[in-house]
Write a protein that holds these residues in place. Sequence first.
Motif, short mmCIF file in Angstrom:
data_model
loop_
_atom_site.label_atom_id
_atom_site.label_comp_id
_atom_site.label_asym_id
_atom_site.label_seq_id
_atom_site.Cartn_x
_atom_site.Cartn_y
_atom_site.Cartn_z
N ALA A 52 -3.68 49.67 -11.43
CA ALA A 52 -4.03 51.06 -11.26
C ALA A 52 -2.64 51.93 -11.01
CB ALA A 52 -4.92 51.02 -9.97
N THR A 53 -3.08 53.16 -11.16
CA THR A 53 -2.11 54.16 -11.02
C THR A 53 -2.09 54.66 -9.60
OG1 THR A 53 -1.92 54.65 -13.54
CG2 THR A 53 -1.02 56.32 -11.88
N PRO A 54 -0.92 54.84 -8.88
CA PRO A 54 -1.14 55.23 -7.59
C PRO A 54 -1.52 56.66 -7.41
CG PRO A 54 0.91 54.12 -7.80
CD PRO A 54 0.40 54.31 -9.36
N ILE A 55 -2.08 57.42 -6.32
CA ILE A 55 -2.48 58.61 -6.15
C ILE A 55 -2.03 58.88 -4.70
CG2 ILE A 55 -4.57 58.46 -7.53
CD1 ILE A 55 -6.22 58.88 -4.98
N TYR A 56 -1.73 60.07 -4.54
CA TYR A 56 -1.19 60.91 -3.36
C TYR A 56 -1.70 62.22 -3.33
CZ TYR A 56 1.56 62.43 0.79
OH TYR A 56 1.96 62.88 1.81
N ARG A 57 -2.54 62.41 -2.25
CA ARG A 57 -3.21 63.79 -2.22
C ARG A 57 -3.03 64.38 -0.75
NH1 ARG A 57 -7.05 65.32 -6.08
NH2 ARG A 57 -7.30 67.11 -5.03
N GLN A 58 -3.23 65.62 -0.59
CA GLN A 58 -3.32 66.14 0.83
C GLN A 58 -4.33 67.12 0.73
OE1 GLN A 58 0.32 67.73 2.59
NE2 GLN A 58 -0.63 68.73 4.11
N PHE A 59 -5.23 67.21 1.88
CA PHE A 59 -6.56 67.87 2.00
C PHE A 59 -6.08 68.30 3.52
CE2 PHE A 59 -7.96 64.64 -0.73
CZ PHE A 59 -8.28 65.13 -1.76
N LYS A 60 -5.94 69.74 3.46
CA LYS A 60 -5.52 70.23 4.94
C LYS A 60 -4.85 69.38 5.72
CE LYS A 60 -9.83 73.12 4.31
NZ LYS A 60 -11.08 73.36 5.03
N ASP A 61 -5.47 68.85 6.79
CA ASP A 61 -4.59 68.11 7.89
C ASP A 61 -4.69 66.61 7.49
OD1 ASP A 61 -3.74 70.12 9.97
OD2 ASP A 61 -6.21 70.31 10.17
N TRP A 62 -5.07 66.17 6.29
CA TRP A 62 -5.27 64.78 5.98
C TRP A 62 -4.36 64.51 4.62
CZ3 TRP A 62 -8.16 60.58 8.27
CH2 TRP A 62 -8.62 60.96 9.36
N VAL A 63 -3.90 63.44 4.61
CA VAL A 63 -3.43 62.82 3.15
C VAL A 63 -4.06 61.53 2.88
CG1 VAL A 63 -1.27 63.95 3.70
CG2 VAL A 63 -1.67 61.76 4.43
N VAL A 64 -4.20 61.14 1.74
CA VAL A 64 -4.71 60.04 1.22
C VAL A 64 -3.59 59.38 0.19
CG1 VAL A 64 -6.53 59.05 -0.13
CG2 VAL A 64 -7.24 61.06 1.37
N ALA A 65 -3.46 58.24 0.44
CA ALA A 65 -2.58 57.28 -0.64
C ALA A 65 -3.37 56.25 -1.10
CB ALA A 65 -1.31 56.94 0.04
N CYS A 66 -3.46 55.98 -2.37
CA CYS A 66 -3.99 54.80 -2.93
C CYS A 66 -2.85 54.06 -3.75
CB CYS A 66 -5.19 55.06 -3.68
SG CYS A 66 -6.54 55.99 -2.59
N ALA A 82 -5.77 56.72 4.54
CA ALA A 82 -6.00 57.96 4.85
C ALA A 82 -5.60 58.45 6.26
CB ALA A 82 -7.55 58.66 4.58
N ARG A 83 -4.91 59.55 6.21
CA ARG A 83 -4.41 59.76 7.79
C ARG A 83 -4.67 61.06 8.08
NH1 ARG A 83 1.88 57.63 7.86
NH2 ARG A 83 1.47 55.42 7.18
N GLY A 84 -4.79 61.52 9.31
CA GLY A 84 -5.15 62.65 9.75
C GLY A 84 -4.21 63.03 11.18
N ALA A 85 -3.50 63.95 11.09
CA ALA A 85 -2.30 63.83 12.21
C ALA A 85 -2.21 65.11 12.96
CB ALA A 85 -1.04 63.59 11.73
N ASN A 86 -1.82 65.10 14.11
CA ASN A 86 -1.73 66.40 14.91
C ASN A 86 -0.19 66.53 15.00
OD1 ASN A 86 -1.22 68.37 17.18
ND2 ASN A 86 -3.08 67.85 18.02
N GLU A 87 0.00 68.01 14.35
CA GLU A 87 1.63 68.57 14.06
C GLU A 87 2.41 68.53 15.50
OE1 GLU A 87 4.11 71.36 11.41
OE2 GLU A 87 1.87 71.46 11.54
N LEU A 136 -0.57 62.14 17.83
CA LEU A 136 -1.87 61.73 17.61
C LEU A 136 -1.90 61.42 16.14
CD1 LEU A 136 -4.06 63.61 20.31
CD2 LEU A 136 -3.29 61.23 20.35
N MET A 137 -2.68 60.52 15.65
CA MET A 137 -2.81 60.06 14.32
C MET A 137 -4.13 59.20 14.25
SD MET A 137 -0.55 58.50 11.22
CE MET A 137 -0.36 57.06 11.86
N CYS A 156 6.07 66.04 7.09
CA CYS A 156 6.62 65.76 8.35
C CYS A 156 5.68 66.09 9.46
CB CYS A 156 8.00 66.30 8.43
SG CYS A 156 9.16 65.84 7.05
N ARG A 157 5.08 65.11 9.98
CA ARG A 157 4.05 65.43 11.02
C ARG A 157 4.36 64.52 12.24
NH1 ARG A 157 -0.72 67.70 8.82
NH2 ARG A 157 -1.04 68.03 11.12
N GLY A 158 5.48 64.21 12.46
CA GLY A 158 5.53 63.20 13.63
C GLY A 158 5.21 61.84 13.21
N GLY A 159 5.32 61.05 14.15
CA GLY A 159 4.97 59.56 14.01
C GLY A 159 6.24 58.60 13.86
N GLU A 160 6.08 57.33 13.27
CA GLU A 160 7.03 56.15 13.70
C GLU A 160 7.99 56.56 12.44
OE1 GLU A 160 7.64 54.03 16.43
OE2 GLU A 160 6.14 55.34 17.17
#
Length: 359
Positions: free
Chosen positions: A19-33, A41-46, A50-51, A341-345
């Motif tokens: 499969a070909t990878p995908i990366y998309r951002q929807f408002k406050d969420w990102v999806v990587a397959c 899928a990640r939703g984060a508070n800038e 929190l995530m 860049c939304r914070g995080g480890e």
Amino acid sequence: MRRLLPLLLLCVSAGASAATPIYRQFKDWVVACDNTVRCEARGANEISPLMLRLIAEAGPAGGLSLALESGMPIDVATLRVDGRPLALDARYWTLSPEHDGVQTLDSHDPERVRTLLEALRNGHELTFGDGEDQRGVPLDGLNASLLLIDETQGRLGNVTALLRGGDKPASQVPAAPALPPAVKPAPALPPLGEDTRERLIGAVRREQSALLEKEECYRPAEDDPADNHFDTAVALTSREALVLIECWRGAYQSSHLAFRAPINRPAEARRLVLPMPMVPSPDSGRQVAWDAFTNAGYNNDESVLYHMAKGRGMADCGESASWVFDGRDFHLAHWNYLGGCRGGEPGDWPALWRSAGSP
């Protein structure tokens, strides 16, 4: 310093062998397959640490997990969606002790995860705490993220769907592609001598001067031979070397152009460009190949080329990749990417490519 380029956001069918990878951002969420259609899928508070992290494995019986990760204690009793209380069955959710400043509330039970997603998907914010101590994760973009996962994994109209379900049985969900097998690395070689390294670096800088000027590469000070200490050369085979020429230097990282050079004829060096596993795009602004390598290095013992580009100094976004050299070609072993860049480890970036034995 060259900034991280946006990635191409296309995929092939979930039933494909690779499969070909995908990366998309929807408002406050990102999806990587990734290449096995494993989706994150990640939703984060800038502002607050929190995530929400959703992991969906591919295939009819693909696992499903959801975690709320917080840099402050999670008060489960005050969990709310847009102010409405959210009751969780403690038998299926685990509140972990704080570790390295992070506490996690998570579940690996697919039905409980789906139940919680149903409660979240029409909301705008998941919160806990009260008054000045209230913290929240935005939910705008969650629905689009779930729909993309359903589409990518072949779950539309299926009983296993996360958003747009139906009556189709789980058995109709395409199987997950297998991880690519580990590549046998080229035999380890002893380091090149200092004189050989300097000869190769000097020859490549001279012969590739037009390219280095076109790319606006960094020029070492002519009166300071030590100023090119970020250039390096390592043996790939008994006849060929990998030469890394520093091109951009920033506050916390340095990027290189890479060349494969015959050890005895370095003037014949060829630039190393490694394709991304993406569908070519008519948009010339999208990156479809690695033509520069950041914080790069080559592990002689493992025959592995490394690349790790931070989006900013705290490394809460960026890209990392590695390639195994088999004596002839470089093969992608792993690839992780997070564009915003939304914070995080530091270095905790979703996987876009995995292979057997990769990090």
